[in-house]
Design a protein around this motif. Structure first.
Motif, PDB file in Angstrom:
ATOM      1  N   VAL A 106       8.392 -19.295  22.463  1.00 21.13           N
ATOM      2  CA  VAL A 106       9.161 -20.540  22.440  1.00 21.13           C
ATOM      3  C   VAL A 106      10.244 -20.528  23.514  1.00 21.13           C
ATOM      4  CG1 VAL A 106      10.795 -21.897  21.060  1.00 21.13           C
ATOM      5  CG2 VAL A 106       8.685 -21.036  20.009  1.00 21.13           C
ATOM      6  N   LYS A 107      10.875 -19.374  23.694  1.00 21.56           N
ATOM      7  CA  LYS A 107      12.034 -19.277  24.599  1.00 21.56           C
ATOM      8  C   LYS A 107      11.649 -19.064  26.052  1.00 21.56           C
ATOM      9  CE  LYS A 107      16.407 -16.777  25.125  1.00 21.56           C
ATOM     10  NZ  LYS A 107      17.209 -15.607  24.665  1.00 21.56           N
ATOM     11  N   ARG A 108      10.659 -18.192  26.310  1.00 19.54           N
ATOM     12  CA  ARG A 108      10.353 -17.772  27.678  1.00 19.54           C
ATOM     13  C   ARG A 108       8.845 -17.729  27.901  1.00 19.54           C
ATOM     14  NH1 ARG A 108      13.822 -14.543  30.638  1.00 19.54           N
ATOM     15  NH2 ARG A 108      12.195 -14.781  32.231  1.00 19.54           N
ATOM     16  N   LEU A 109       8.225 -18.872  27.938  1.00 23.25           N
ATOM     17  CA  LEU A 109       6.772 -18.911  28.111  1.00 23.25           C
ATOM     18  C   LEU A 109       6.358 -18.376  29.486  1.00 23.25           C
ATOM     19  CD1 LEU A 109       4.298 -19.641  26.465  1.00 23.25           C
ATOM     20  CD2 LEU A 109       4.415 -21.959  27.393  1.00 23.25           C
ATOM     21  N   ASP A 110       7.306 -18.315  30.426  1.00 26.53           N
ATOM     22  CA  ASP A 110       6.970 -17.751  31.743  1.00 26.53           C
ATOM     23  C   ASP A 110       6.656 -16.256  31.659  1.00 26.53           C
ATOM     24  OD1 ASP A 110       9.871 -17.588  31.139  1.00 26.53           O
ATOM     25  OD2 ASP A 110       9.968 -16.490  33.039  1.00 26.53           O
ATOM     26  N   LEU A 111       7.108 -15.612  30.601  1.00 25.81           N
ATOM     27  CA  LEU A 111       6.844 -14.177  30.451  1.00 25.81           C
ATOM     28  C   LEU A 111       5.486 -13.892  29.823  1.00 25.81           C
ATOM     29  CD1 LEU A 111      10.320 -12.938  29.119  1.00 25.81           C
ATOM     30  CD2 LEU A 111       9.459 -12.900  31.477  1.00 25.81           C
ATOM     31  N   MET A 112       4.896 -14.887  29.176  1.00 19.66           N
ATOM     32  CA  MET A 112       3.672 -14.678  28.385  1.00 19.66           C
ATOM     33  C   MET A 112       2.603 -15.677  28.776  1.00 19.66           C
ATOM     34  SD  MET A 112       5.524 -14.402  24.671  1.00 19.66           S
ATOM     35  CE  MET A 112       3.979 -14.359  23.777  1.00 19.66           C
ATOM     36  N   ARG A 113       1.378 -15.201  28.858  1.00 20.15           N
ATOM     37  CA  ARG A 113       0.272 -16.141  29.041  1.00 20.15           C
ATOM     38  C   ARG A 113      -0.598 -16.245  27.792  1.00 20.15           C
ATOM     39  NH1 ARG A 113      -4.940 -13.998  31.186  1.00 20.15           N
ATOM     40  NH2 ARG A 113      -5.192 -16.195  31.689  1.00 20.15           N
ATOM     41  N   ALA A 114      -0.424 -15.317  26.864  1.00 24.63           N
ATOM     42  CA  ALA A 114      -1.181 -15.342  25.610  1.00 24.63           C
ATOM     43  C   ALA A 114      -0.495 -14.393  24.640  1.00 24.63           C
ATOM     44  CB  ALA A 114      -2.629 -14.914  25.835  1.00 24.63           C
ATOM     45  N   MET A 115      -0.809 -14.536  23.359  1.00 23.12           N
ATOM     46  CA  MET A 115      -0.219 -13.622  22.378  1.00 23.12           C
ATOM     47  C   MET A 115      -1.208 -13.294  21.267  1.00 23.12           C
ATOM     48  SD  MET A 115       2.586 -15.968  20.351  1.00 23.12           S
ATOM     49  CE  MET A 115       2.111 -17.497  19.525  1.00 23.12           C
ATOM     50  N   VAL A 116      -0.953 -12.154  20.659  1.00 24.41           N
ATOM     51  CA  VAL A 116      -1.720 -11.695  19.500  1.00 24.41           C
ATOM     52  C   VAL A 116      -0.740 -11.578  18.346  1.00 24.41           C
ATOM     53  CG1 VAL A 116      -3.157  -9.872  18.528  1.00 24.41           C
ATOM     54  CG2 VAL A 116      -3.356 -10.461  20.967  1.00 24.41           C
ATOM     55  N   LEU A 117      -0.974 -12.353  17.300  1.00 27.14           N
ATOM     56  CA  LEU A 117      -0.126 -12.335  16.113  1.00 27.14           C
ATOM     57  C   LEU A 117      -0.847 -11.534  15.042  1.00 27.14           C
ATOM     58  CD1 LEU A 117       1.048 -16.065  16.057  1.00 27.14           C
ATOM     59  CD2 LEU A 117       2.176 -14.087  17.094  1.00 27.14           C
ATOM     60  N   SER A 118      -0.406 -10.311  14.844  1.00 27.64           N
ATOM     61  CA  SER A 118      -1.088  -9.390  13.947  1.00 27.64           C
ATOM     62  C   SER A 118      -0.285  -9.194  12.670  1.00 27.64           C
ATOM     63  CB  SER A 118      -1.271  -8.040  14.666  1.00 27.64           C
ATOM     64  OG  SER A 118      -1.922  -7.104  13.855  1.00 27.64           O
ATOM     65  N   ASN A 119      -0.934  -9.460  11.532  1.00 30.46           N
ATOM     66  CA  ASN A 119      -0.320  -9.157  10.234  1.00 30.46           C
ATOM     67  C   ASN A 119       1.109  -9.681  10.167  1.00 30.46           C
ATOM     68  OD1 ASN A 119      -2.231  -6.832  11.234  1.00 30.46           O
ATOM     69  ND2 ASN A 119      -2.446  -6.946   9.012  1.00 30.46           N
ATOM     70  N   THR A 120       1.223 -10.975  10.403  1.00 30.71           N
ATOM     71  CA  THR A 120       2.541 -11.592  10.505  1.00 30.71           C
ATOM     72  C   THR A 120       2.490 -13.023  10.000  1.00 30.71           C
ATOM     73  OG1 THR A 120       4.421 -11.896  12.007  1.00 30.71           O
ATOM     74  CG2 THR A 120       2.247 -12.456  12.883  1.00 30.71           C
ATOM     75  N   GLY A 121       3.610 -13.705  10.087  1.00 33.98           N
ATOM     76  CA  GLY A 121       3.676 -15.100   9.695  1.00 33.98           C
ATOM     77  C   GLY A 121       4.775 -15.800  10.463  1.00 33.98           C
ATOM     78  N   ALA A 122       4.761 -17.115  10.419  1.00 34.88           N
ATOM     79  CA  ALA A 122       5.874 -17.870  10.978  1.00 34.88           C
ATOM     80  C   ALA A 122       7.104 -17.736  10.078  1.00 34.88           C
ATOM     81  CB  ALA A 122       5.484 -19.337  11.138  1.00 34.88           C
ATOM     82  N   LYS A 123       6.846 -17.443   8.817  1.00 36.46           N
ATOM     83  CA  LYS A 123       7.887 -17.159   7.824  1.00 36.46           C
ATOM     84  C   LYS A 123       7.305 -16.109   6.890  1.00 36.46           C
ATOM     85  CE  LYS A 123      11.002 -19.546   4.573  1.00 36.46           C
ATOM     86  NZ  LYS A 123      10.883 -18.616   3.433  1.00 36.46           N
ATOM     87  N   ILE A 124       8.040 -15.033   6.646  1.00 35.33           N
ATOM     88  CA  ILE A 124       7.538 -13.948   5.794  1.00 35.33           C
ATOM     89  C   ILE A 124       8.482 -13.774   4.618  1.00 35.33           C
ATOM     90  CG2 ILE A 124       6.975 -11.497   5.647  1.00 35.33           C
ATOM     91  CD1 ILE A 124       6.365 -11.515   8.625  1.00 35.33           C
ATOM     92  N   GLY A 125       7.970 -14.031   3.417  1.00 34.89           N
ATOM     93  CA  GLY A 125       8.773 -13.853   2.217  1.00 34.89           C
ATOM     94  C   GLY A 125       9.890 -14.870   2.102  1.00 34.89           C
ATOM     95  N   THR A 126      10.844 -14.556   1.235  1.00 38.68           N
ATOM     96  CA  THR A 126      11.991 -15.433   1.001  1.00 38.68           C
ATOM     97  C   THR A 126      13.284 -14.678   1.312  1.00 38.68           C
ATOM     98  OG1 THR A 126      12.252 -14.751  -1.305  1.00 38.68           O
ATOM     99  CG2 THR A 126      10.737 -16.594  -0.864  1.00 38.68           C
ATOM    100  N   ARG A 127      14.320 -15.445   1.548  1.00 40.27           N
ATOM    101  CA  ARG A 127      15.618 -14.828   1.815  1.00 40.27           C
ATOM    102  C   ARG A 127      16.047 -13.938   0.634  1.00 40.27           C
ATOM    103  NH1 ARG A 127      19.718 -15.972   5.448  1.00 40.27           N
ATOM    104  NH2 ARG A 127      18.625 -17.832   6.181  1.00 40.27           N
ATOM    105  N   GLU A 128      15.757 -14.411  -0.593  1.00 41.34           N
ATOM    106  CA  GLU A 128      16.141 -13.657  -1.780  1.00 41.34           C
ATOM    107  C   GLU A 128      15.379 -12.331  -1.869  1.00 41.34           C
ATOM    108  OE1 GLU A 128      17.255 -17.678  -1.899  1.00 41.34           O
ATOM    109  OE2 GLU A 128      15.197 -16.888  -1.791  1.00 41.34           O
ATOM    110  N   MET A 129      14.088 -12.361  -1.567  1.00 39.72           N
ATOM    111  CA  MET A 129      13.284 -11.150  -1.603  1.00 39.72           C
ATOM    112  C   MET A 129      13.817 -10.105  -0.626  1.00 39.72           C
ATOM    113  SD  MET A 129       9.411 -10.591  -0.268  1.00 39.72           S
ATOM    114  CE  MET A 129      10.010 -10.082   1.349  1.00 39.72           C
ATOM    115  N   TRP A 130      14.137 -10.543   0.593  1.00 41.01           N
ATOM    116  CA  TRP A 130      14.649  -9.622   1.599  1.00 41.01           C
ATOM    117  C   TRP A 130      16.034  -9.113   1.233  1.00 41.01           C
ATOM    118  CZ3 TRP A 130      11.683  -7.132   4.692  1.00 41.01           C
ATOM    119  CH2 TRP A 130      10.455  -7.695   5.075  1.00 41.01           C
TER     120      TRP A 130
END
Length: 262
Positions: A106-130
């Motif tokens: 999102v911040k620096r697309l000039d640094l990346m041409r592609a990405m691999v999102l492994s075992n992750t999420g856009a949001k993981i868990g809840t604030r309370e859980m963490w």
């Protein structure tokens, strides 16, 4: 051992392969260091420039006082890639590393041409859980939570192998302050809206036995990015690059080939 002095932080990193080769950058999970990728790299095609690093609070990098923000973790790797004069890399991020990947795209697309999102999420868990996890680590150290963490990390068969002991030791020997700091960063992150605006080649990888970021969560994150690919590695938990390194490397190699990076 290489240390990048980035001003407000010093990060331990490895930069292997020809400097003129196509760049692949690896960001590891909470509670691990750059050795997470040791078993995958030998199975990747020759000629790649392979960069991996210990995020702040982990491995041999500096460990500032907690808490950390996701913006800070993104800025750390942004500064590291600028320090190494990297452009147009493929960024492979696992768990919190995958959140860092999304933030960097999102911040620096000039640094990346592609990405691999492994075992992750856009949001993981809840604030309370963490927050509950942070309080538990403050009270009893990482070891107090290690059994439950490792059950989510690895499929049952792997937990019976001698190698499992090494990963348990890696987890419990990470600095407590770094684990707490990065947990706070995850707790405060919701990338659903910004990630849905990304338009770059993306491969999402899940482990069938992952108890931390289940396949459905990874698939939902992949679905935010048009044209992304989603793959499941069977008989693997949260760290499929450890349990099934050849299968993991095969998925990476296929993806790199399809996008013309090799």
């Amino acid at each position: 051992m290489k240390i990048a002095d980035l001003g407000d932080i010093r990060l331990h990193y490895k930069d292997e392969g020809p400097k003129s080769g196509p760049v692949v950058v690896f960001a590891n999970s909470l509670g691990t260091d750059l050795r997470l990728w040791d078993s995958v790299l030998p199975h990747l095609p020759k000629g790649l420039r392979l960069i991996r690093y210990d995020k702040r609070g982990h491995g041999l990098s500096d460990c500032p006082a907690a808490p950390y923000s996701m913006g800070t973790l993104v800025r750390d790797v942004e500064s590291l890639l600028d320090y190494l004069a990297v452009k147009d890399c493929v960024f492979v991020g696992l768990s919190i590393g995958g959140m860092i990947a999304q933030g960097l795209a999102v911040k620096r697309l000039d640094l990346m041409r592609a990405m691999v999102l492994s075992n992750t999420g856009a949001k993981i868990g809840t604030r309370e859980m963490w927050q509950d996890r942070i309080e538990a680590v403050k009270a009893g150290g990482i070891e107090a939570l290690s059994d439950s963490i490792l059950e989510r990390w690895f499929a049952p068969a792997f937990r019976e192998t001698p190698e499992f002991t090494a990963w348990r030791n890696m987890l419990i020997r990470q600095p407590k302050e770094g684990y707490i700091g990065c947990s706070a960063a995850i707790a405060g992150t919701d990338f659903i809206t910004p990630t849905s605006g990304l338009r770059l080649p993306t491969l999402a990888i899940a482990g069938s036995e992952d108890g931390s970021t289940p396949p459905d969560l990874v698939a939902e994150t992949a679905a935010l990015i048009p044209g992304s690919r989603f793959e499941i590695i069977r008989r693997a938990g949260h760290l499929p690059c450890v349990e099934q390194p050849e299968a993991y490397a095969a998925l990476l190699t296929t993806f790199l080939s399809k996008i013309g990076h090799i």
